[in-house]
Design a protein around this motif. Structure first.
Motif, mmCIF file in Angstrom:
data_model
loop_
_atom_site.group_PDB
_atom_site.id
_atom_site.type_symbol
_atom_site.label_atom_id
_atom_site.label_comp_id
_atom_site.label_asym_id
_atom_site.label_seq_id
_atom_site.Cartn_x
_atom_site.Cartn_y
_atom_site.Cartn_z
ATOM 1 N N PRO A 1 -23.046 22.119 16.647
ATOM 2 C CA PRO A 1 -22.256 22.271 15.413
ATOM 3 C C PRO A 1 -22.390 23.648 14.768
ATOM 4 O O PRO A 1 -21.396 24.247 14.356
ATOM 5 C CB PRO A 1 -22.830 21.173 14.504
ATOM 6 C CG PRO A 1 -23.398 20.160 15.437
ATOM 7 C CD PRO A 1 -23.912 20.934 16.617
ATOM 8 N N ASN A 2 -23.608 24.174 14.668
ATOM 9 C CA ASN A 2 -23.791 25.479 14.035
ATOM 10 C C ASN A 2 -23.233 26.615 14.875
ATOM 11 O O ASN A 2 -22.749 27.618 14.348
ATOM 12 C CB ASN A 2 -25.274 25.721 13.750
ATOM 13 C CG ASN A 2 -25.747 24.951 12.530
ATOM 14 O OD1 ASN A 2 -25.099 23.992 12.126
ATOM 15 N ND2 ASN A 2 -26.840 25.369 11.952
ATOM 16 N N ILE A 3 -23.301 26.477 16.201
ATOM 17 C CA ILE A 3 -22.764 27.506 17.093
ATOM 18 C C ILE A 3 -21.250 27.580 16.948
ATOM 19 O O ILE A 3 -20.656 28.657 16.922
ATOM 20 C CB ILE A 3 -23.150 27.225 18.553
ATOM 21 C CG1 ILE A 3 -24.675 27.137 18.700
ATOM 22 C CG2 ILE A 3 -22.580 28.289 19.469
ATOM 23 C CD1 ILE A 3 -25.410 28.420 18.403
ATOM 24 N N VAL A 4 -20.594 26.423 16.847
ATOM 25 C CA VAL A 4 -19.144 26.398 16.659
ATOM 26 C C VAL A 4 -18.767 27.149 15.389
ATOM 27 O O VAL A 4 -17.803 27.923 15.356
ATOM 28 C CB VAL A 4 -18.624 24.943 16.610
ATOM 29 C CG1 VAL A 4 -17.175 24.909 16.152
ATOM 30 C CG2 VAL A 4 -18.755 24.289 17.977
ATOM 31 N N GLU B 1 -32.395 15.610 15.964
ATOM 32 C CA GLU B 1 -32.460 14.534 16.949
ATOM 33 C C GLU B 1 -31.708 14.947 18.214
ATOM 34 O O GLU B 1 -30.508 14.744 18.355
ATOM 35 C CB GLU B 1 -31.855 13.245 16.375
ATOM 36 C CG GLU B 1 -31.871 12.058 17.320
ATOM 37 C CD GLU B 1 -33.268 11.686 17.791
ATOM 38 O OE1 GLU B 1 -33.439 11.504 19.012
ATOM 39 O OE2 GLU B 1 -34.183 11.596 16.957
ATOM 40 N N ASN B 2 -32.428 15.588 19.140
ATOM 41 C CA ASN B 2 -31.866 15.901 20.455
ATOM 42 C C ASN B 2 -33.035 16.068 21.421
ATOM 43 O O ASN B 2 -34.197 16.171 21.004
ATOM 44 C CB ASN B 2 -30.976 17.154 20.426
ATOM 45 C CG ASN B 2 -31.725 18.397 19.985
ATOM 46 O OD1 ASN B 2 -32.666 18.842 20.636
ATOM 47 N ND2 ASN B 2 -31.294 18.992 18.856
ATOM 48 N N ASN B 3 -32.732 16.092 22.702
ATOM 49 C CA ASN B 3 -33.790 16.091 23.717
ATOM 50 C C ASN B 3 -34.733 17.275 23.593
ATOM 51 O O ASN B 3 -35.952 17.128 23.706
ATOM 52 C CB ASN B 3 -33.170 16.071 25.119
ATOM 53 C CG ASN B 3 -32.647 14.703 25.492
ATOM 54 O OD1 ASN B 3 -32.707 13.774 24.691
ATOM 55 N ND2 ASN B 3 -32.120 14.566 26.691
ATOM 56 N N ILE C 1 -41.042 13.286 8.215
ATOM 57 C CA ILE C 1 -40.440 12.306 7.300
ATOM 58 C C ILE C 1 -39.171 11.686 7.884
ATOM 59 O O ILE C 1 -38.889 10.524 7.646
ATOM 60 C CB ILE C 1 -40.179 12.886 5.898
ATOM 61 C CG1 ILE C 1 -39.306 14.146 5.973
ATOM 62 C CG2 ILE C 1 -41.485 13.168 5.190
ATOM 63 C CD1 ILE C 1 -38.878 14.648 4.589
ATOM 64 N N PHE C 2 -38.403 12.464 8.670
ATOM 65 C CA PHE C 2 -37.285 11.865 9.391
ATOM 66 C C PHE C 2 -36.708 12.853 10.405
ATOM 67 O O PHE C 2 -36.927 14.060 10.321
ATOM 68 C CB PHE C 2 -36.173 11.376 8.439
ATOM 69 C CG PHE C 2 -35.413 12.462 7.725
ATOM 70 C CD1 PHE C 2 -34.303 13.074 8.310
ATOM 71 C CD2 PHE C 2 -35.781 12.855 6.448
ATOM 72 C CE1 PHE C 2 -33.591 14.062 7.647
ATOM 73 C CE2 PHE C 2 -35.078 13.837 5.773
ATOM 74 C CZ PHE C 2 -33.971 14.436 6.380
ATOM 75 N N THR C 3 -35.983 12.285 11.384
ATOM 76 C CA THR C 3 -35.206 13.087 12.330
ATOM 77 C C THR C 3 -33.747 12.685 12.157
ATOM 78 O O THR C 3 -33.447 11.557 11.741
ATOM 79 C CB THR C 3 -35.637 12.852 13.789
ATOM 80 O OG1 THR C 3 -35.387 11.488 14.128
ATOM 81 C CG2 THR C 3 -37.113 13.168 13.973
ATOM 82 N N SER C 4 -32.829 13.616 12.476
ATOM 83 C CA SER C 4 -31.414 13.316 12.304
ATOM 84 C C SER C 4 -30.583 14.242 13.180
ATOM 85 O O SER C 4 -30.978 15.378 13.442
ATOM 86 C CB SER C 4 -31.002 13.481 10.833
ATOM 87 O OG SER C 4 -29.609 13.277 10.671
ATOM 88 N N ASN C 5 -29.419 13.746 13.608
ATOM 89 C CA ASN C 5 -28.467 14.621 14.299
ATOM 90 C C ASN C 5 -27.466 15.231 13.321
ATOM 91 O O ASN C 5 -26.544 15.932 13.715
ATOM 92 C CB ASN C 5 -27.728 13.867 15.417
ATOM 93 C CG ASN C 5 -26.990 12.644 14.903
ATOM 94 O OD1 ASN C 5 -26.871 12.416 13.699
ATOM 95 N ND2 ASN C 5 -26.478 11.842 15.823
ATOM 96 N N ASN C 6 -27.666 14.957 12.028
ATOM 97 C CA ASN C 6 -26.853 15.556 10.969
ATOM 98 C C ASN C 6 -27.582 16.799 10.456
ATOM 99 O O ASN C 6 -28.503 16.714 9.647
ATOM 100 C CB ASN C 6 -26.632 14.548 9.843
ATOM 101 C CG ASN C 6 -25.668 15.060 8.780
ATOM 102 O OD1 ASN C 6 -25.653 16.247 8.458
ATOM 103 N ND2 ASN C 6 -24.872 14.163 8.227
#
Length: 301
Positions: free
Chosen positions: A99-102, A198-200, A219-224
């Protein structure tokens, strides 16, 4: 032998079925079967083994199929040359990246579409693992992926082009006591509160980090990524990310998030580059798109 025979063989190899190939080519099953038999007779060899379970290439047939795909790709190149000369490039480009690369490459994407309005352009934001799967499922054409942590044998059906190495950087909120630091060691981070993408690769990196230095308070992981960045900007947690994905983020540019070099730890960088499915035709529309993106990257690096 002729082009139609080659197209039939390529379709059978792709689908694993004479009947499905015939359906996709909009010709009769008998026509495809006859075309294949005639080519095999000309070559004096079996290209496929037929059974009730489907159509599988023979060992020698696999070599022939690869050669046929190369020939068909060259034929597509010849057809497309006239499009370049007349500035009438058509086709489809499905491009995938984080997302950030785009967001970083948005200007090249807009410029390309303006110059080539007849090309259907689809931009997909996904992580490297999903991009590789999509390339193999023919759901995307070009992917900007991180090469590290992928075994070479797992990528053998892809054409990879190395682009750059990007640093792995610690990101903290501007009010963090660490924000004034130029660099930081893992031992100095062990008591901090973390968030993680949240990625490999990110999961592997943090697991490796904790195996070496001890557990951290995650505290948390996220793909957002927006949630992760807001949490860091508010000073609730810190995160370790790839510099290129954060370098031009507004929260970094305005100083709400500060990047700090991570030292005394390996790996310190990650490799980034292009991936495409080797057996799939690399169209002029796709090659031209790649030129636009590389041009913008060279301006901002």
């Amino acid at each position: 032998m002729n082009i139609e025979q080659f197209e039939n063989v390529a379709a059978i190899a792709k689908t694993g079925s004479i009947s499905i190939a015939a359906e996709q080519l909009h010709i009769s099953q008998a026509g495809v079967s006859k075309s294949l038999s005639k080519l095999e007779e000309e070559l004096g060899m079996k290209i496929f083994n037929r059974s009730r379970l489907g159509t599988e290439p023979t060992e020698r047939g696999k070599i022939i199929i690869d050669k046929i795909n190369e020939i068909l790709s060259k034929i597509e190149d010849i057809k497309e040359e006239s499009q370049i000369q007349s500035a009438l490039i058509e086709g489809e480009v499905r491009f995938s990246a984080g997302p950030n690369i785009v967001a970083i490459l948005s200007r090249s994407i807009v410029a390309y579409k303006k110059d080539h309005p007849k090309v259907r352009l689809e931009i997909i934001a996904k992580n490297s693992e999903s991009i590789i799967q999509d390339l193999r499922r023919n759901e995307t054409d070009l992917g900007l992926i991180y090469f590290d942590r992928h075994k070479q044998e797992d990528l053998k059906d892809l054409t990879l082009t190395h682009l750059l190495k990007s640093r792995i950087v610690v990101y903290v909120g501007k009010r963090s006591p660490l924000a004034s630091r130029y660099s930081v060691t893992p031992q100095e981070l062990i008591n901090e509160t973390f968030v993680n993408a949240e990625n490999n690769y990110s999961n592997w990196f943090m697991n490796d980090f904790m195996e070496k230095y001890g557990k951290v308070n995650m505290i948390f992981t996220s793909n957002n990524v927006d949630i992760l960045k807001r949490t860091i900007a508010e000073g609730v947690a810190i995160g370790i990310f790839i510099e290129l994905s954060m370098k031009y983020d507004p929260l970094v540019l305005n100083g709400d998030i500060v990047g700090i070099s991570l030292v005394s730890h390996e790996p310190t960088t990650i490799s980034l580059g292009w991936a495409r499915l080797t057996s799939k035709h690399f169209s002029i529309a796709q090659r031209e798109f790649l030129k636009y993106v590389l041009r913008e990257y060279n301006q901002i690096k």
